[in-house]
Design a protein around this motif. Structure first.
Motif, short mmCIF file in Angstrom:
data_model
loop_
_atom_site.label_atom_id
_atom_site.label_comp_id
_atom_site.label_asym_id
_atom_site.label_seq_id
_atom_site.Cartn_x
_atom_site.Cartn_y
_atom_site.Cartn_z
N THR A 184 0.83 -1.22 0.00
CA THR A 184 0.00 0.00 0.00
C THR A 184 0.85 1.26 0.00
OG1 THR A 184 -0.11 0.01 2.43
CG2 THR A 184 -1.85 -1.19 1.23
N HIS A 231 3.88 -10.01 -4.12
CA HIS A 231 2.61 -10.35 -4.76
C HIS A 231 2.48 -11.79 -5.21
CE1 HIS A 231 1.75 -6.07 -4.71
NE2 HIS A 231 2.95 -5.86 -5.21
N THR A 238 -3.27 -10.03 -10.91
CA THR A 238 -3.80 -9.47 -9.66
C THR A 238 -3.45 -8.00 -9.52
OG1 THR A 238 -3.60 -11.63 -8.57
CG2 THR A 238 -3.79 -9.70 -7.14
N GLN A 248 -5.40 -5.81 -12.04
CA GLN A 248 -6.78 -5.58 -11.58
C GLN A 248 -6.80 -4.56 -10.44
OE1 GLN A 248 -7.95 -9.58 -10.61
NE2 GLN A 248 -8.52 -10.07 -12.72
N ARG A 249 -5.82 -4.67 -9.53
CA ARG A 249 -5.75 -3.71 -8.43
C ARG A 249 -5.51 -2.30 -8.95
NH1 ARG A 249 -0.49 -3.24 -4.88
NH2 ARG A 249 0.02 -2.10 -6.78
N ASP A 250 -4.56 -2.19 -9.90
CA ASP A 250 -4.24 -0.86 -10.45
C ASP A 250 -5.43 -0.28 -11.20
OD1 ASP A 250 -1.74 -1.00 -9.36
OD2 ASP A 250 -0.74 -1.59 -11.22
N LYS A 271 -8.61 -0.89 -10.60
CA LYS A 271 -9.58 -0.44 -9.59
C LYS A 271 -9.14 0.89 -8.98
CE LYS A 271 -11.32 -5.02 -8.31
NZ LYS A 271 -11.36 -6.07 -7.26
N SER A 272 -7.84 1.01 -8.76
CA SER A 272 -7.32 2.25 -8.19
C SER A 272 -7.53 3.41 -9.16
CB SER A 272 -5.82 2.10 -7.88
OG SER A 272 -5.26 3.31 -7.47
#
Length: 970
Positions: free
Chosen positions: A417, A741, A770, A773-775, A777-778
């Protein structure tokens, strides 16, 4: 069964789209063969006829109302005839006046009628472009054929033109014109592909923007492809950094304009947020943008918004003052973590696994890059132990235990994070004499006590209140500075996240490896890094204007792009930009060999293997391009190559000026090139003599990137146009992607097998997917918040442009008077006691502010439906009478400046308020409230207040101006 059978028979979606496009390509080639027998004048004749037809859809250029009122009858006749001629061309498609009289009122009415239908022009314009598409594309291809053998001056060097469009390039060009992203492999000639949609849409005369990733490519392509466009009578411009406004306006006036996304975006912000006259605005609209390397621009660079800033009055000394203490704190944490590593090793050796797991977890929380910790993690059993301990402590029921574990550290670090939290032990270390200095006081009770104290007179109360607020602000600044300094020291590495050049901190884009000139981290982080590196600390900037990359490019009526790597982000392109990705087949079969990844326990083992592999290839003369993830990694490889006495060149953010030159020579026999992820996108690597027989260019990746696209881009640097080539990645378990990760259990299993087995590729891809997808969403979350801001930005910018462009400024002034008077009267009446109203405050406001005299009796006896219009009329008449003696153009200029100044001042304050709201609203998630919903609600209230404040301030400025004029006249 049917769902399975249809795709087999008809092909997938992409195949069906290509099948639909191929007849168009065949038609283009047929027409182009005919053109080969025609003189070049035929191409010019067609081009001019298309442009003439499309010119009817241009914006209407007509004088303002003030300018019309100053014209002679003959001049009015000329304007009326011009508008009538345009209306005649549009008569079949739109309902417009058949005759315009040479009168101000008739011309103004005609202008309004034109603007009413202008938004419908896109449909007939698009229909006409589709009609002429085969012929227009054939014209471009034939013009390219006629250029063959001629020399074009590109970047100061003569270059022989030898390009004619392949069929696959025509496919890509048509797809781009129709609003798609053409995914074409490296070396397939995307630069030439862009000429098809760019020429076709440049015929509209509305301006096509070709967006590139850097100034070098913008200038190179504008000169290189510009030779083709100019041979057809199409003008070409290019935006470069530091170009003055008058030159920028000239570039935008061209049919085609090349430039980087930041140049286009910043010009938009300057035009709409800073220009004080129409002449200062340089852009003329947002019709069609074609983005080269579209994934780099719309995905990678979209993480950082475009911001125009200016110096803020806030002091930056706090970062310099606190830096020494934070450095000592980080040093103490390092000593503590070294002790923990020694303790963990002893516990592991003695078989006390449970206790060792706790110490390992504490060590990871305190210093995840600790060398001893990384060596311990080479053992698969130690990894499994740490994973099991983490799973236990991160469960909800063990959260208190996890917090207790963290409190044994000075601070806790989370690389995923990118946060660093100061713990109680750290707070005591930094401030042993003042335990409350990190607690922001609740000033409401203190201020209430001051106000209620009967022993204090108003002056002493004011002094006491100021002291309380000042202490609160100082404590808040100190806490904030320390938090940002912790992040700077623990999470932002020199030559990885930034470089130091000429005494300044320059951010390095993690995806491209390029320097991000002019960009600064926000919220004091940049200043913290400056303090850490002991360079001059610049003042915290104040935002004047800002927009995200996503919302800037969504301004365009048409948007398309091209790249070699877009499929993995197809969902984001569709969701955010409504763009579909179409993979275009290669002109020649791809001959690249992709070897399996090699995995190693440590970075040292990995780099040793990389050097050995480079040495083997170099010995036989095979060129090697080594891709690294950071400036630091590229310099590490470079040092090892020097020790091995292997000649090489380095391309990273420190040597970006030589990017094109270095990459262009990377395919020569025996060449070794070490590059960050920038790797010269947009520059072809051509193989030298005899290199094909040696296996072609060999690509070595020293690390897997967080995004699959970047890995594909690196692989794509070899095997252009059917050339041979080879690519292989070398991975270590100490790499950031694997450490943070990848699954520890799978990694442990690999270590036991010495990195052998087919599961590595799946493990890496799972980790990358993964993260992608996280990036996403961010980025989507950032965009969701910015969409709220974007609606407000559009309204304010539209109002601001109305003020700049209106030909009837007095009408806008009257609207401001009307709105402000109505709001003030209604507010007064709503607050009055209906049984015993006190109208004195309103009467005083009318007299002192508007110079409008109204008696108590008139106010009481006039109904509300008549009262407001009465006051508005009196206020307008008073204002107009004061200014009637001055020249109309002078008054209009002053009025415009007053209103623009009010808009800009309050808008900049509003941007700061919105920043603070966005930062604070996330805390409401703890109260089971959706931060986005809360943000929308409060943002709306702030915006309503903003618009009211702008107009109230504008009214005061206008009245001061009119009063000053009257005083000077008397």
């Amino acid at each position: 069964m049917i769902k399975w059978l249809f795709p087999k028979l008809l092909g997938g979606k992409d195949e069906r789209e290509l099948h639909r496009l191929r007849p168009t390509v065949s038609r283009i080639n047929e027409i182009e063969e005919q053109f080969q027998r025609e003189p070049v004048a035929k191409l010019h004749e067609l081009t001019n006829s298309w442009r003439e037809h499309l010119s009817r859809y241009h914006p209407l250029e007509a004088p303002t109302k003030v300018q019309l009122e100053l014209m002679t009858q003959a001049e009015l006749q000329t304007v009326a005839d011009s508008i009538s001629a345009r209306f005649a061309l549009l008569a079949r498609e739109f309902s417009l006046p058949s005759f315009v009289r040479p009168e101000v009122a008739s011309i103004e009415s005609a202008k309004s009628a034109f603007h009413a239908v202008e938004s419908d022009f896109s449909k007939p314009r698009s229909k006409y472009l589709e009609k002429i598409l085969p012929e227009a594309c054939a014209v471009v291809k034939n013009a390219a054929r006629r250029l063959c053998g001629t020399e074009v001056l590109v970047s100061g060097q003569p270059q022989r033109w030898n390009m004619v469009h392949f069929d696959v390039q025509l496919l890509g060009g048509v797809a781009i014109h129709r609003g798609m992203i053409a995914e074409m492999q490296t070396g397939e000639g995307k630069t030439l592909v862009g000429t098809i949609p760019v020429f076709l849409n440049a015929l509209t005369g509305l301006g096509v923007h070709l967006v590139t990733v850097n100034d070098y490519l913008a200038q190179r392509d504008s000169e290189w492809m510009g030779a083709l466009y100019r041979s057809l009578g199409i003008s070409v411009g290019c935006l470069l950094n530091q170009m003055p406004p008058h030159q920028r306006r000239e570039q935008y006036a061209c049919d085609i304009t090349y430039g980087t996304n930041s140049e286009f975006g910043f010009d938009y912000l300057r035009d709409n947020g800073m220009a004080t006259t129409k002449d200062e605005q340089v852009q003329r609209g947002h019709y069609f943008a074609v983005i080269d390397e579209v994934d780099s621009v719309l995905i990678d660079e979209a993480r950082t918004p475009l911001i125009i800033t200016g110096p803020s009055p806030d002091s930056s000394q706090i970062f310099e003052q606190q830096n020494a203490d934070v450095e000592k704190l980080v040093k103490r944490q390092t000593e503590l973590c070294n002790q923990l590593a020694t303790e963990a090793k002893k516990l592991l050796d003695s078989g006390k696994s449970k206790d060792a797991g706790l110490v390992l977890l504490k060590l990871k929380l305190g210093q995840p890059r600790n060398r001893q910790f990384l060596r311990l993690m080479e053992n698969p059993e130690h990894r499994r132990l740490l994973e099991g301990t983490e799973l236990t402590f991160f469960r909800q029921m063990f959260q208190k235990d996890l917090l207790k574990l963290k409190e044994e550290l000075f601070f806790a670090v989370d690389e995923r994070t990118r946060e660093a939290d100061l713990m109680e032990k750290g707070r005591r270390f930094l401030s042993p004499d003042d335990p409350d200095c990190f607690t922001i006081p609740d000033t409401s009770a203190q201020l209430s006590a001051i106000e209620a104290n009967p022993n204090l007179d108003p002056e002493k109360k004011a002094i006491a209140t100021t002291a309380v607020l000042k202490r609160r602000e100082e404590q808040a600044l100190r806490v904030h500075a320390i938090n940002q300094l912790l992040k700077a020291h623990c999470l932002h590495e020199r030559d990885v996240h930034y470089v130091v050049r000429d005494g300044k901190i320059t951010i390095v884009d993690e995806s491209t490896g390029r320097e991000m000139e002019g960009r600064r981290w926000s919220d004091g982080l940049h200043q913290a890094v400056e303090a850490k590196e002991r360079v001059k600390i610049e003042r915290e900037n104040r935002t004047y204007a800002t927009i995200t990359i996503q919302n800037y490019f969504r301004l365009y009526e048409k948007l398309a792009g091209m790249t070699g790597t877009a499929s993995t982000e197809a969902a984001e392109f569709h969701d955010i930009y409504k763009l579909d990705v179409l993979p275009i087949p290669t002109n020649a079969p791809n001959q690249r060999v992709d070897d399996n990844d090699q995995i190693f326990k440590t970075r040292r083992e990995k780099y040793n293997a990389v050097i050995s592999r480079i040495e083997a290839a170099h010995t036989k003369g095979q060129p090697v391009l080594v891709g690294t993830a950071s400036v630091e990694a590229s310099e590490t490889v470079s040092r090892m190559l020097k020790r091995a006495k292997i000649p090489h060149t380095v391309l990273n953010a420190k040597f970006h000026d030589q990017e094109a030159e270095i990459v262009a020579l990377a395919g020569e026999k025996g060449a070794v090139t070490v590059a960050t992820n920038m790797a010269g996108r947009g520059t072809d690597i051509k193989l030298g003599d005899g290199v094909g027989e040696l296996g072609g260019l060999f690509i070595i990746g020293t690390e897997r990137h967080f995004s699959r696209r970047v890995d594909r881009q690196l692989r794509g640097r070899c095997s252009r146009q059917g050339d041979p080539g080879r690519a292989q990645f070398f991975v270590s378990l100490e790499d950031d992607l694997m450490r943070n990760h990848a699954s520890p259990a799978q990694m442990a299993s690999m270590i036991e097998r010495d990195g052998k087995g087919s599961s590595l590729g799946k493990l890496v891809e799972t980790a990358q997917t993964t993260l992608e997808q996280r990036d996403y969403k961010s980025r989507k979350r950032v965009l969701d918040f910015d969409d709220v801001m974007n609606l407000q930005r559009e309204i304010v910018y539209e109002y601001r442009n109305d003020v700049l462009g209106t030909g009837d400024m007095r009408r806008l002034v009257h609207e401001i008077i009307s709105e402000c008077v109505t709001a003030r009267v209604q507010e007064h009446l709503s607050e009055c006691d209906p049984h015993d109203p006190d109208h004195a405050p309103l009467l005083n406001w009318l007299r002192q502010t508007l110079n409008v005299e109204l008696s108590e009796e008139e106010l009481s006896t006039t109904g509300i439906e008549r009262l407001v219009p009465l006051i508005v009329k009196k206020a307008r008449d008073t204002y107009d009478n004061r200014l009637n003696a001055l020249p109309a153009e002078l008054v209009e200029r002053e009025e415009r400046m007053i209103v623009i100044s009010s808009i800009d001042g309050y808008w900049q304050e509003h941007l700061r308020d919105m920043d603070e709201l966005r930062e604070g609203v996330y805390l409401r998630a703890q109260g089971q409230k959706d931060p986005l919903v809360e943000y929308k609600n409060e943002a709306y209230e702030l915006f309503v207040s903003l618009m009211g404040s702008i107009k109230q301030q504008a009214l005061l400025g206008l009245l001061r101006f009119s009063t000053a004029v009257e005083a000077a006249r008397s």
